[in-house]
Design a protein around this motif. Sequence first.
Motif, PDB file in Angstrom:
ATOM      1  N   GLY A   1       4.172  -8.045 -14.595  1.00  0.00           N
ATOM      2  CA  GLY A   1       4.031  -8.755 -13.328  1.00  0.00           C
ATOM      3  C   GLY A   1       3.415  -7.912 -12.221  1.00  0.00           C
ATOM      4  N   TYR A   2       3.062  -6.677 -12.524  1.00  0.00           N
ATOM      5  CA  TYR A   2       2.502  -5.764 -11.528  1.00  0.00           C
ATOM      6  C   TYR A   2       1.163  -5.200 -12.002  1.00  0.00           C
ATOM      7  N   LYS A   3       0.339  -4.847 -11.039  1.00  0.00           N
ATOM      8  CA  LYS A   3      -0.905  -4.129 -11.319  1.00  0.00           C
ATOM      9  C   LYS A   3      -1.016  -3.000 -10.305  1.00  0.00           C
ATOM     10  N   VAL A   4      -1.759  -1.974 -10.687  1.00  0.00           N
ATOM     11  CA  VAL A   4      -2.015  -0.856  -9.776  1.00  0.00           C
ATOM     12  C   VAL A   4      -3.472  -0.444  -9.917  1.00  0.00           C
ATOM     13  N   SER A   5      -3.924   0.344  -8.972  1.00  0.00           N
ATOM     14  CA  SER A   5      -5.251   0.944  -9.066  1.00  0.00           C
ATOM     15  C   SER A   5      -5.196   2.311  -8.393  1.00  0.00           C
ATOM     16  N   ARG A   6      -6.059   3.208  -8.820  1.00  0.00           N
ATOM     17  CA  ARG A   6      -6.114   4.545  -8.210  1.00  0.00           C
ATOM     18  C   ARG A   6      -7.588   4.925  -8.068  1.00  0.00           C
ATOM     19  N   LYS A   7      -8.180   4.370  -7.036  1.00  0.00           N
ATOM     20  CA  LYS A   7      -9.595   4.628  -6.780  1.00  0.00           C
ATOM     21  C   LYS A   7      -9.797   5.900  -5.956  1.00  0.00           C
ATOM     22  N   GLU A   8      -8.786   6.255  -5.175  1.00  0.00           N
ATOM     23  CA  GLU A   8      -8.837   7.469  -4.365  1.00  0.00           C
ATOM     24  C   GLU A   8      -7.565   8.255  -4.625  1.00  0.00           C
ATOM     25  N   LYS A   9      -7.635   9.551  -4.449  1.00  0.00           N
ATOM     26  CA  LYS A   9      -6.493  10.395  -4.754  1.00  0.00           C
ATOM     27  C   LYS A   9      -5.304  10.079  -3.851  1.00  0.00           C
ATOM     28  N   ARG A  10      -5.530   9.744  -2.604  1.00  0.00           N
ATOM     29  CA  ARG A  10      -4.437   9.578  -1.654  1.00  0.00           C
ATOM     30  C   ARG A  10      -3.776   8.208  -1.727  1.00  0.00           C
ATOM     31  N   ASN A  11      -4.420   7.213  -2.328  1.00  0.00           N
ATOM     32  CA  ASN A  11      -3.906   5.838  -2.292  1.00  0.00           C
ATOM     33  C   ASN A  11      -3.538   5.302  -3.671  1.00  0.00           C
ATOM     34  N   PHE A  12      -2.438   4.546  -3.699  1.00  0.00           N
ATOM     35  CA  PHE A  12      -1.975   3.976  -4.972  1.00  0.00           C
ATOM     36  C   PHE A  12      -1.307   2.636  -4.669  1.00  0.00           C
TER      37      PHE A  12
ATOM     38  N   THR B   1       0.831  -1.200   0.000  1.00  0.00           N
ATOM     39  CA  THR B   1       0.000   0.000   0.000  1.00  0.00           C
ATOM     40  C   THR B   1       0.867   1.253   0.000  1.00  0.00           C
ATOM     41  N   CYS B   2       0.317   2.314  -0.555  1.00  0.00           N
ATOM     42  CA  CYS B   2       0.983   3.617  -0.585  1.00  0.00           C
ATOM     43  C   CYS B   2      -0.078   4.682  -0.376  1.00  0.00           C
ATOM     44  N   SER B   3       0.179   5.583   0.549  1.00  0.00           N
ATOM     45  CA  SER B   3      -0.774   6.647   0.836  1.00  0.00           C
ATOM     46  C   SER B   3      -0.010   7.951   1.019  1.00  0.00           C
ATOM     47  N   GLN B   4      -0.565   9.042   0.463  1.00  0.00           N
ATOM     48  CA  GLN B   4       0.065  10.365   0.635  1.00  0.00           C
ATOM     49  C   GLN B   4      -0.968  11.354   1.170  1.00  0.00           C
ATOM     50  N   ASN B   5      -0.471  12.300   1.965  1.00  0.00           N
ATOM     51  CA  ASN B   5      -1.374  13.263   2.605  1.00  0.00           C
ATOM     52  C   ASN B   5      -1.161  14.680   2.098  1.00  0.00           C
ATOM     53  N   MET B   6      -0.610  14.809   0.888  1.00  0.00           N
ATOM     54  CA  MET B   6      -0.275  16.119   0.352  1.00  0.00           C
ATOM     55  C   MET B   6      -1.223  16.560  -0.762  1.00  0.00           C
ATOM     56  N   ASN B   7      -2.262  15.781  -1.004  1.00  0.00           N
ATOM     57  CA  ASN B   7      -3.231  16.081  -2.060  1.00  0.00           C
ATOM     58  C   ASN B   7      -2.570  16.123  -3.454  1.00  0.00           C
ATOM     59  N   HIS B   8      -1.544  15.307  -3.618  1.00  0.00           N
ATOM     60  CA  HIS B   8      -0.854  15.254  -4.908  1.00  0.00           C
ATOM     61  C   HIS B   8      -1.682  14.492  -5.924  1.00  0.00           C
ATOM     62  N   GLU B   9      -1.704  15.021  -7.167  1.00  0.00           N
ATOM     63  CA  GLU B   9      -2.428  14.332  -8.226  1.00  0.00           C
ATOM     64  C   GLU B   9      -1.629  13.123  -8.730  1.00  0.00           C
ATOM     65  N   TYR B  10      -0.319  13.249  -8.791  1.00  0.00           N
ATOM     66  CA  TYR B  10       0.543  12.255  -9.423  1.00  0.00           C
ATOM     67  C   TYR B  10       1.143  11.312  -8.390  1.00  0.00           C
ATOM     68  N   MET B  11       1.086  10.012  -8.693  1.00  0.00           N
ATOM     69  CA  MET B  11       1.744   9.013  -7.849  1.00  0.00           C
ATOM     70  C   MET B  11       2.408   7.983  -8.749  1.00  0.00           C
ATOM     71  N   SER B  12       3.469   7.358  -8.254  1.00  0.00           N
ATOM     72  CA  SER B  12       4.175   6.383  -9.078  1.00  0.00           C
ATOM     73  C   SER B  12       4.891   5.367  -8.204  1.00  0.00           C
ATOM     74  N   TRP B  13       5.223   4.239  -8.818  1.00  0.00           N
ATOM     75  CA  TRP B  13       5.961   3.176  -8.153  1.00  0.00           C
ATOM     76  C   TRP B  13       7.273   2.917  -8.888  1.00  0.00           C
ATOM     77  N   TYR B  14       8.339   2.651  -8.082  1.00  0.00           N
ATOM     78  CA  TYR B  14       9.651   2.330  -8.618  1.00  0.00           C
ATOM     79  C   TYR B  14      10.175   1.094  -7.909  1.00  0.00           C
ATOM     80  N   ARG B  15      11.047   0.383  -8.619  1.00  0.00           N
ATOM     81  CA  ARG B  15      11.816  -0.652  -7.954  1.00  0.00           C
ATOM     82  C   ARG B  15      13.286  -0.305  -8.069  1.00  0.00           C
ATOM     83  N   GLN B  16      14.035  -0.601  -6.997  1.00  0.00           N
ATOM     84  CA  GLN B  16      15.456  -0.291  -6.963  1.00  0.00           C
ATOM     85  C   GLN B  16      16.238  -1.577  -6.823  1.00  0.00           C
TER      86      GLN B  16
END
Lengths: 112, 113
Positions: B63-74, B22-37
């Motif tokens: 091999g990955y899926k994402v969803s963005r049903k709410e602005k804060r969660n990705f 899970t990933c959640s942000q509290n800054m009201n950002h429109e853009y979210m992304s995932w990276y692997r290192q």
Amino acid sequence: GENVEQHPSTLSVQEGDSAVIKCTYSDSASNYFPWYKQELGKRPQLIIDIRSNVGEKKDQRIAVTLNKTAKHFSLHITETQPEDSAVYFCAASINNFNKFYFGSGTKLNVKP
Amino acid sequence: EAQVTQNPRYLITVTGKKLTVTCSQNMNHEYMSWYRQDPGLGLRQIYYSMNVEVTDKGDVPEGYKVSRKEKRNFPLILESPSPNQTSLYFCASKRSSGANVLTFGAGSRLTVL
């Protein structure tokens, strides 16, 4: 897609010396070039960035230069300090700053 | 405090067992992304989202899926994890306009046996 190459992979300097890290990119459509610093066990954090309409940007001891013709950009750190020791990543962004391509990282070690 | 929160921070799982980071942000950002290192490969973008219900592939989406049903969660979903997905994962967010500073989460270290 875009390919960002970063050199060197490791860099060791004496405290007070300068450090230079170089990156090249392949896609001329890239228009935003940030640099991130990642301390051991921590998350990456932006230290400086430059857009394609600017050739150089400075922030205290840190500067970034961009050569669009040659498709390369560099990070310059002057008067290095032990707290500058970290892994540094360059990146290039296209598609209205939505896609980011990172270099492989440079581990900088500043010896006291 | 403005932040990006990822969970779990550490996870050991077995091949084929579905998991969600899970990933959640509290800054009201429109853009979210995932990276692997991965060592020697830097950070590679998996997926990104420009806003609610808008997602797109990054450089390594297989091999990955994402969803963005709410602005804060990705959330990042691994339907059938494999050992080559063992990695350190970072979620990041930023505003869609103005400054392009990515704010990263603390990272999630995933091991797939």
